[in-house]
Structure formats: structure tokens, C-alpha cells
Design a protein around this motif. Structure first.
Motif, short mmCIF file in Angstrom:
data_model
loop_
_atom_site.label_atom_id
_atom_site.label_comp_id
_atom_site.label_asym_id
_atom_site.label_seq_id
_atom_site.Cartn_x
_atom_site.Cartn_y
_atom_site.Cartn_z
N ALA A 20 29.23 26.65 44.02
CA ALA A 20 30.38 25.95 43.42
C ALA A 20 30.14 24.44 43.41
N TYR A 24 36.24 26.41 45.57
CA TYR A 24 37.38 27.31 45.84
C TYR A 24 37.58 27.26 47.34
N TRP A 25 38.75 26.88 47.78
CA TRP A 25 39.04 26.90 49.22
C TRP A 25 40.55 27.07 49.38
N ARG A 79 38.30 45.62 50.99
CA ARG A 79 37.68 44.95 49.84
C ARG A 79 36.78 45.91 49.06
N PHE A 270 36.11 18.90 50.00
CA PHE A 270 36.27 20.22 50.61
C PHE A 270 36.05 20.12 52.13
N ALA A 313 30.34 26.76 53.16
CA ALA A 313 30.81 26.91 54.53
C ALA A 313 29.65 27.06 55.51
C1 DP6 Z 1 32.98 27.38 50.37
O1 DP6 Z 1 34.37 33.75 48.22
O2 DP6 Z 1 33.27 33.71 50.50
O3 DP6 Z 1 31.71 29.00 49.16
O4 DP6 Z 1 37.30 35.08 48.84
O5 DP6 Z 1 37.53 35.15 51.31
O6 DP6 Z 1 35.58 36.27 50.21
P1 DP6 Z 1 36.60 35.13 50.16
O7 DP6 Z 1 35.76 33.78 50.32
P2 DP6 Z 1 34.42 33.32 49.65
O8 DP6 Z 1 34.61 31.72 49.72
C2 DP6 Z 1 33.71 30.84 49.17
C3 DP6 Z 1 34.04 29.45 49.58
C4 DP6 Z 1 32.99 28.42 49.25
C5 DP6 Z 1 33.33 27.67 47.97
C6 DP6 Z 1 33.10 28.40 46.66
O9 DP6 Z 1 32.19 29.22 46.56
O10 DP6 Z 1 33.84 28.05 45.72
#
Ligand code: DP6
Length: 420
Positions: A20, A24-25, A79, A270, A313
Motif C-alpha cells: 500500500a 489501510y489501517w 475468515r 500511518f 506493520a
Molecule cells: C499495514 O489486511 O493484514 O499492511 O484486514 O485485519 O487482515 P486484516 O489486515 P491486513 O492489514 C494490512 C495493513 C497494512 C496496510 C495496507 O496493506 O494497506
């Protein structure tokens, strides 16, 4: 279809990882995995980072079973169940070309599955594998069961139920996950904003950090952030919507400066929301910070972005640059982060090795003679820290999920129905 019949019908698919650049967080709905903001990612070349999955169906199977990277794991997680249920509900009549077996749509509800999945990169590297894994599961299952999308992005909405970031791994190139508005999540889907041939000039390095502490998982980390960080809500509401538009625009125009500026800013924001979480979450370590320093110093020295970094992460960096700068970035990485003593170059720099050739580096001897980059002339900067990186993966934007037609790529023995 009698239960005594011995046929096995199977498909093998491959799906890439994605990284990303607008993160997404945070979820607004935990069960449906609906995010608090939209996100944008770059799909990584599946030759370098992907999951390969074979799924077999047979009347002889007594339960759904799953093997991940050589080990059988439980399918009890909701899931997995959600993804399987959604695809089974959409199954169609299928006539299998190889075996001639005819499976009716209602049979798919009863047929048990054996699923075998492998990543082509070490799991220990801590590179997010759930995105590639769930995208591959959903894509391959849909191919096996003859599922056609009723609306664009329907499969991505199902992959999203496995792991949020997985919805962005079905398509190649540059992908936006639209957060959507509907309560049932039907409009929280991934859309391709540009394909993998759109920006040929983009080069990607993944700096895999050697020493890792136990990290908070994305799923629980983002839960804690949603519950405790006032900053996250400001980010989701006031910052990301504007950034999404700017990023789409930068990609459309091949504008590397804007792409790099937004990518770094969003990664840093983030990680700031992680720090704003109570108790705070730290994903970056000292090596990550030195990697940030390397890019920032170079960009400052040149007066414009030459490279960009982003971190998920964990402490590994994903670095972007352009083709013309790729050997300069690799030289900088190898200068500041040489391999630990005894590590050979061919296991330290892996993946798409065109850049290594371009940089004129053929052996460790060439590394030893690298001149320090201009911006490292400042004596206070710790120059070389061997062994801090485990290895560097060279890659590029790549294609989305696809089917492997060659029977030799199957991970399941068609006679026993079990992993090879
Ligand atoms: C930091 O998709 O692993 O990589 O939906 O709970 O399975 P869940 O989480 P996940 O989260 C990814 C978070 C990220 C940022 C991103 O990939 O956008």
C-alpha cells in the motif's frame, strides 16, 4: 455423483503480494472487514512475491483441509469459512476438461476441498503473506467452481472477507480499494486504476530487516488504534480522501515526485497513528529509521525526490525509484547495508537482478570498492552497518491473479488428492 467415485478435479492459481502507498489501517466493521478509509496499492511482480494455490475437489474427501507452506493448518477461522461460503453460493455447473467430470452447481455445496498453498518468498521474512494468500484462495476457488462476477469487483469483496489488503491483490498494476458506503460491504471493492504496463519506469526494492521482535498483528493493532487514537479519525476523514485523489493523479501522470512525496508522507502518518495508539505500537526499528535516513538524505541532497519508502506493520522497507535511478539506489543500499560476513551476493540481492547488473556489481569485491555517496560525506553519519539487512528483493509492479494451466505446477497429487 456417487460418494464412491474416485475422481479429483483441481485448479492451480497464483496471486501477487501488494504494497500500500496509501495505507489501510482501521475497520468500521470487524466482521465484514470494512475500512475507515480508502487505500491504494502497487501490485508486486508475482515472479518475485506471490502465493500459489492448488484447490482440489473430490467426492472421496471427507473434510475441507488446508496446507500452508508445507504444514496442515486449521480451517476453523471464520475468515476461511466466509470466503468458502461466498464462493460456494455462487458456484455454477462445471464440466472439467481434463477428467470429463460434470459437477452440478448444487454438488459444490457438498463437495469437500483440499487446499494447498505456498509462498515463493520466505514466511520468516515477515512480508505480509495474507494478502497474496487470500486473493489466491478466492481467485482459484472461483475458477474451480465456475464463478462469474455479477458486478465488477465482486470477487475482491469476497477476498476482503479473508483479509482487507487481499482485495487489492486480484488486479495488477495500481489498485484502489474504495472504502464504500453500504452497510453490507457490496461497494467496498478494489478497482484497478492503472495496469502493470502503465508505469514501466518504476523499480521496487524490498529491504528485509534481519532482527525482528514479536510484532503486534495488523488485525489487532488496527483494532487498538481505532479504539484509542483520536489522530486516526482525523487522518481517515480529513487527510486520506485528498491524498487518494492526489495519488491517482500522480500515477496517471507518471509523476514520480508527487508519488514519492505522498508515499513517504502516508507511511509516516500511518506509523504516527500507531504511536498515537494506547499503549503505543512500534513497527519501525533502528534499521527502518536508518533506511528512512538514507532516502531522505539523498532526496535532500538532490533537492527533489529520487526515491520513496513505505513500511507496513513491521520494520521492512519497500523502496520505490525510477529506472534511471535504480542502480544509484541499489549502490546506496549496498554501501550502507553490506551483507554480514560470509553471506554471498547471490543470496543477498534476489529477485529481478537487472538492476544489479546495471549497477555493475558482480561480486562482493565490487561492493568493497563502492564509493560513499555524496550525502554521506558528513562524518557524523554511521557509515556502514553490515548484517542489518537479511536480504534485498528487487522487483517491479506486476500482473494480478492468474491460472497456471501447466499440470506440472499443481501442488496436489491427482491420485491421492494430497500435497506432493
Ligand atoms: C499495514 O489486511 O493484514 O499492511 O484486514 O485485519 O487482515 P486484516 O489486515 P491486513 O492489514 C494490512 C495493513 C497494512 C496496510 C495496507 O496493506 O494497506
Amino acid at each position: 455423483m456417487g460418494s464412491g467415485e474416485a475422481w479429483v478435479v483441481m485448479r492451480t492459481g497464483r496471486a501477487p503480494s501488494n504494497i500500500a502507498v496509501i495505507k489501510y489501517w482501521g475497520k468500521r466493521d470487524e466482521k465484514l472487514i470494512l475500512p475507515v478509509n480508502s487505500s491504494i496499492s502497487v501490485t508486486l511482480n508475482p515472479d518475485d512475491l506471490s502465493a500459489t494455490t492448488t484447490i482440489a475437489a473430490s467426492p472421496a474427501f471427507v473434510a475441507d483441509r488446508l496446507w500452508l507452506n508445507g504444514k496442515e493448518v486449521s480451517m476453523e477461522s471464520q475468515r476461511y469459512k466466509n470466503c468458502l461460503r461466498e464462493i460456494r453460493e455462487r458456484a455454477n455447473d462445471v464440466v472439467d476438461e481434463q477428467t470429463g467430470v460434470h459437477i452440478k452447481r448444487e454438488d459444490w455445496l457438498k463437495l469437500k476441498l483440499h487446499i494447498v498453498s505456498e509462498n515463493n518468498f520466505p514466511t520468516a521474512a515477515g512480508l505480509a503473506s495474507s494478502a497474496a494468500g487470500f486473493a489466491c484462495l478466492v481467485y482459484t476457488l472461483a475458477q474451480l467452481m465456475g464463478v462469474n462476477e455479477r458486478y465488477q469487483g465482486e470477487l475482491s469483496a469476497i477476498a476482503r472477507l479473508g483479509s482487507g489488503s487481499a482485495c487489492r491483490s486480484l488486479d495488477g498494476g495500481f489498485v484502489k480499494w474504495d472504502m464504500g458506503q453500504k452497510e453490507d460491504g457490496a461497494d467496498s471493492i478494489a478497482v484497478q486504476i492503472a495496469n502493470e504496463t502503465h508505469w514501466k519506469d518504476l523499480v521496487i526494492f524490498i529491504a528485509v530487516v534481519s532482527s525482528r521482535q514479536k510484532e503486534v498483528s495488523s488485525t489487532s493493532g488496527m483494532q487498538e488504534t481505532v479504539q484509542t487514537s483520536p489522530f486516526l479519525h482525523f487522518r481517515a476523514k480529513d487527510v486520506v480522501p485528498k491524498r487518494i485523489k492526489e495519488m491517482e493523479d500522480a500515477v496517471a501522470r507518471h509523476d514520480f515526485s508527487s508519488f514519492a512525496r505522498i508515499t513517504c508522507a502516508d507511511s509516516n502518518q500511518f506509523h504516527a497513528t500507531c504511536l498515537d495508539t494506547s499503549p503505543p505500537i512500534f513497527y519501525l526499528n533502528d534499521t527502518s529509521k536508518r533506511l528512512i535516513g538514507l532516502v531522505e538524505r539523498w532526496n535532500t541532497q538532490e533537492g527533489s525526490p529520487q526515491a520513496a519508502y513505505t513500511f507496513d506493520a513491521g520494520p521492512n522497507a519497500v523502496l520505490f525509484t525510477t529506472e534511471s535511478n535504480s542502480s544509484l539506489l541499489l549502490q546506496r543500499l549496498l554501501f550502507q547495508f553490506p551483507p554480514a560476513p560470509g553471506v554471498v551476493l547471490s543470496s543477498y540481492v534476489v529477485g529481478d537482478l537487472k538492476t544489479l547488473e546495471l549497477a555493475g556489481i558482480k561480486s562482493l569485491k565490487d561492493l568493497a570498492s563502492l564509493e560513499p555517496p555524496k550525502e554521506l560525506a558528513e562524518p557524523k553519519i554511521p557509515l556502514r552497518t553490515p548484517g542489518e539487512l537479511a536480504y534485498i528483493i528487487c522487483t517491479r509492479p506486476g500482473r494480478g491473479a492468474f491460472l497456471l494451466k501447466d499440470l506440472g505446477s499443481s501442488l496436489i497429487d491427482s491420485t491421492s488428492g494430497l500435497p506432493f
